[in-house]
Design a protein around this motif. Structure first.
Motif, mmCIF file in Angstrom:
data_model
loop_
_atom_site.group_PDB
_atom_site.id
_atom_site.type_symbol
_atom_site.label_atom_id
_atom_site.label_comp_id
_atom_site.label_asym_id
_atom_site.label_seq_id
_atom_site.Cartn_x
_atom_site.Cartn_y
_atom_site.Cartn_z
ATOM 1 N N VAL A 125 45.282 27.004 26.883
ATOM 2 C CA VAL A 125 44.622 27.055 28.185
ATOM 3 C C VAL A 125 43.378 27.917 28.057
ATOM 4 C CG1 VAL A 125 44.897 27.720 30.599
ATOM 5 C CG2 VAL A 125 46.869 26.889 29.318
ATOM 6 N N PRO A 126 42.252 27.453 28.598
ATOM 7 C CA PRO A 126 41.070 28.314 28.583
ATOM 8 C C PRO A 126 41.335 29.563 29.424
ATOM 9 C CG PRO A 126 40.639 26.275 29.800
ATOM 10 C CD PRO A 126 42.016 26.174 29.232
ATOM 11 N N PHE A 127 40.915 30.709 28.921
ATOM 12 C CA PHE A 127 41.196 31.975 29.593
ATOM 13 C C PHE A 127 39.955 32.487 30.299
ATOM 14 C CE2 PHE A 127 41.068 36.614 29.541
ATOM 15 C CZ PHE A 127 42.189 36.877 30.309
ATOM 16 N N ALA A 128 40.156 32.989 31.510
ATOM 17 C CA ALA A 128 39.075 33.635 32.252
ATOM 18 C C ALA A 128 39.647 34.819 33.007
ATOM 19 C CB ALA A 128 38.432 32.647 33.221
ATOM 20 N N GLN A 129 39.017 35.969 32.841
ATOM 21 C CA GLN A 129 39.458 37.137 33.593
ATOM 22 C C GLN A 129 39.125 36.954 35.068
ATOM 23 O OE1 GLN A 129 38.398 41.047 32.287
ATOM 24 N NE2 GLN A 129 38.930 40.656 30.156
ATOM 25 N N PHE A 130 39.943 37.567 35.915
ATOM 26 C CA PHE A 130 39.649 37.600 37.343
ATOM 27 C C PHE A 130 40.307 38.830 37.935
ATOM 28 C CE2 PHE A 130 43.543 35.068 36.967
ATOM 29 C CZ PHE A 130 44.381 35.661 37.911
ATOM 30 N N THR A 131 39.895 39.175 39.143
ATOM 31 C CA THR A 131 40.512 40.312 39.842
ATOM 32 C C THR A 131 41.205 39.797 41.092
ATOM 33 O OG1 THR A 131 38.518 40.780 41.125
ATOM 34 C CG2 THR A 131 38.786 41.958 39.025
ATOM 35 N N MET A 132 42.151 40.606 41.554
ATOM 36 C CA MET A 132 42.873 40.272 42.774
ATOM 37 C C MET A 132 43.291 41.570 43.455
ATOM 38 S SD MET A 132 46.312 38.805 40.940
ATOM 39 C CE MET A 132 47.614 39.156 42.089
ATOM 40 N N PRO A 133 43.494 41.513 44.756
ATOM 41 C CA PRO A 133 43.910 42.726 45.455
ATOM 42 C C PRO A 133 45.326 43.133 45.065
ATOM 43 C CG PRO A 133 43.850 40.849 46.961
ATOM 44 C CD PRO A 133 43.337 40.375 45.642
ATOM 45 N N ILE A 134 45.596 44.406 45.179
ATOM 46 C CA ILE A 134 46.945 44.898 44.944
ATOM 47 C C ILE A 134 47.661 44.895 46.287
ATOM 48 C CG2 ILE A 134 48.358 46.847 44.190
ATOM 49 C CD1 ILE A 134 46.059 47.691 42.369
ATOM 50 N N ASN A 135 48.550 43.925 46.442
ATOM 51 C CA ASN A 135 49.348 43.849 47.663
ATOM 52 C C ASN A 135 50.727 43.297 47.323
ATOM 53 O OD1 ASN A 135 49.232 40.941 47.677
ATOM 54 N ND2 ASN A 135 47.168 41.114 48.532
ATOM 55 N N ARG A 136 51.617 43.315 48.283
ATOM 56 C CA ARG A 136 53.004 42.901 48.059
ATOM 57 C C ARG A 136 53.189 41.386 48.085
ATOM 58 N NH1 ARG A 136 57.282 46.694 49.032
ATOM 59 N NH2 ARG A 136 56.456 48.785 49.150
ATOM 60 N N GLN A 137 52.150 40.616 48.343
ATOM 61 C CA GLN A 137 52.293 39.165 48.402
ATOM 62 C C GLN A 137 52.380 38.520 47.020
ATOM 63 O OE1 GLN A 137 49.915 40.708 50.723
ATOM 64 N NE2 GLN A 137 51.769 40.734 51.977
ATOM 65 N N SER A 138 51.747 39.137 46.021
ATOM 66 C CA SER A 138 51.840 38.612 44.650
ATOM 67 C C SER A 138 52.862 39.436 43.889
ATOM 68 C CB SER A 138 50.479 38.692 43.948
ATOM 69 O OG SER A 138 50.166 40.030 43.624
ATOM 70 N N ILE A 139 53.496 38.810 42.911
ATOM 71 C CA ILE A 139 54.497 39.553 42.136
ATOM 72 C C ILE A 139 53.853 40.678 41.331
ATOM 73 C CG2 ILE A 139 54.490 37.945 40.187
ATOM 74 C CD1 ILE A 139 57.562 38.575 39.987
ATOM 75 N N ALA A 140 52.661 40.451 40.788
ATOM 76 C CA ALA A 140 51.975 41.500 40.029
ATOM 77 C C ALA A 140 51.623 42.668 40.948
ATOM 78 C CB ALA A 140 50.722 40.948 39.361
ATOM 79 N N GLY A 141 51.140 42.375 42.135
ATOM 80 C CA GLY A 141 50.821 43.423 43.099
ATOM 81 C C GLY A 141 52.059 44.164 43.559
ATOM 82 N N PHE A 142 53.133 43.424 43.811
ATOM 83 C CA PHE A 142 54.394 44.032 44.244
ATOM 84 C C PHE A 142 54.901 45.023 43.212
ATOM 85 C CE2 PHE A 142 59.004 44.196 44.535
ATOM 86 C CZ PHE A 142 59.205 44.415 45.894
ATOM 87 N N VAL A 143 54.881 44.623 41.948
ATOM 88 C CA VAL A 143 55.362 45.500 40.873
ATOM 89 C C VAL A 143 54.420 46.693 40.695
ATOM 90 C CG1 VAL A 143 55.830 45.641 38.390
ATOM 91 C CG2 VAL A 143 56.699 43.714 39.728
ATOM 92 N N ALA A 144 53.108 46.480 40.850
ATOM 93 C CA ALA A 144 52.162 47.591 40.735
ATOM 94 C C ALA A 144 52.398 48.622 41.846
ATOM 95 C CB ALA A 144 50.727 47.081 40.795
ATOM 96 N N ILE A 145 52.681 48.163 43.046
ATOM 97 C CA ILE A 145 52.903 49.065 44.184
ATOM 98 C C ILE A 145 54.239 49.781 44.079
ATOM 99 C CG2 ILE A 145 53.342 49.123 46.685
ATOM 100 C CD1 ILE A 145 51.228 46.838 46.903
ATOM 101 N N THR A 146 55.287 49.045 43.785
ATOM 102 C CA THR A 146 56.636 49.614 43.819
ATOM 103 C C THR A 146 57.071 50.257 42.503
ATOM 104 O OG1 THR A 146 57.705 47.546 43.117
ATOM 105 C CG2 THR A 146 57.377 47.896 45.515
ATOM 106 N N SER A 147 56.430 49.908 41.402
ATOM 107 C CA SER A 147 56.845 50.319 40.050
ATOM 108 C C SER A 147 58.274 49.879 39.739
ATOM 109 C CB SER A 147 56.724 51.836 39.861
ATOM 110 O OG SER A 147 55.368 52.196 39.808
#
Length: 190
Positions: A125-147
């Motif tokens: 898959v072609p890779f491209a960096q991107f940013t996203m907000p840190i919030n509880r709606q995404s699993i990555a954001g949820f884990v970042a917030i809650t640890s």
């Protein structure tokens, strides 16, 4: 070892044999085979755990000695995938939002997640960096917030009380089917 010195022989009977003695001998042999099978499985598990510990030690050594961040992140993701037998993996970093003022009481208030690395053994898959907000709606954001690590058996069958959802756009655009997911927060002194 049995009386014959062979590990596969659990016992023996001589003629004439009673039905009760035959059944008792067969039960004992069956039990011995089950225990031997369980011992072999436990031995394989111990070997796998020892290998995982060696890999974790290797990652720890790399963490303390590697100065190139890109190389370090590649190693962390690769070794993590090897240990968990994962087909694919990705890595997000918490970073400051450019120009956002710092907030002393909330570490994540002026931060965002940057998608920095992806590995996949099944598809290219072609890779491209991107940013996203840190919030509880995404699993990555949820884990970042809650640890709190998240171990999801089936990403398409999330529990009803889940605060986050899984973004299926990658699967839809590539034909890949994300099944299980293990999401782990990695915190350092920064």
């Amino acid at each position: 070892h049995s009386a014959f010195g062979h590990p596969a022989i659990a016992g023996y009977v001589t003629r004439p044999v009673s039905e009760q003695l035959l059944f008792a001998t067969l039960r004992a042999a069956s039990s011995k085979l089950a225990m031997e099978s369980e011992r072999e499985e436990l031995s394989r598990l111990v070997t796998r755990q020892e290998e995982a510990m060696r890999e974790l030690n290797s990652i720890g050594i790399d963490l303390s000695s590697e100065r190139n961040l890109s190389t370090l992140l590649e190693k962390i993701l690769q070794k993590s995938r090897e240990i968990t037998l994962a087909d694919a993996g990705s890595l997000y970093l918490v970073e400051e939002i450019e120009g956002a003022p710092p907030v002393e009481d909330d570490f994540l208030a002026n931060k965002q997640l940057r998608f920095v690395l992806a590995q996949n053994d099944s598809i290219e898959v072609p890779f491209a960096q991107f940013t996203m907000p840190i919030n509880r709606q995404s699993i990555a954001g949820f884990v970042a917030i809650t640890s709190l690590p998240q171990n999801i058996e089936d990403c398409y069958q999330l529990p009803g009380d889940c605060e986050f959802s899984i973004n299926r756009s990658f699967d839809e655009s590539t034909g890949y089917r994300t099944k299980s997911m293990l999401v782990i927060p990695m915190n350092n002194q920064k």
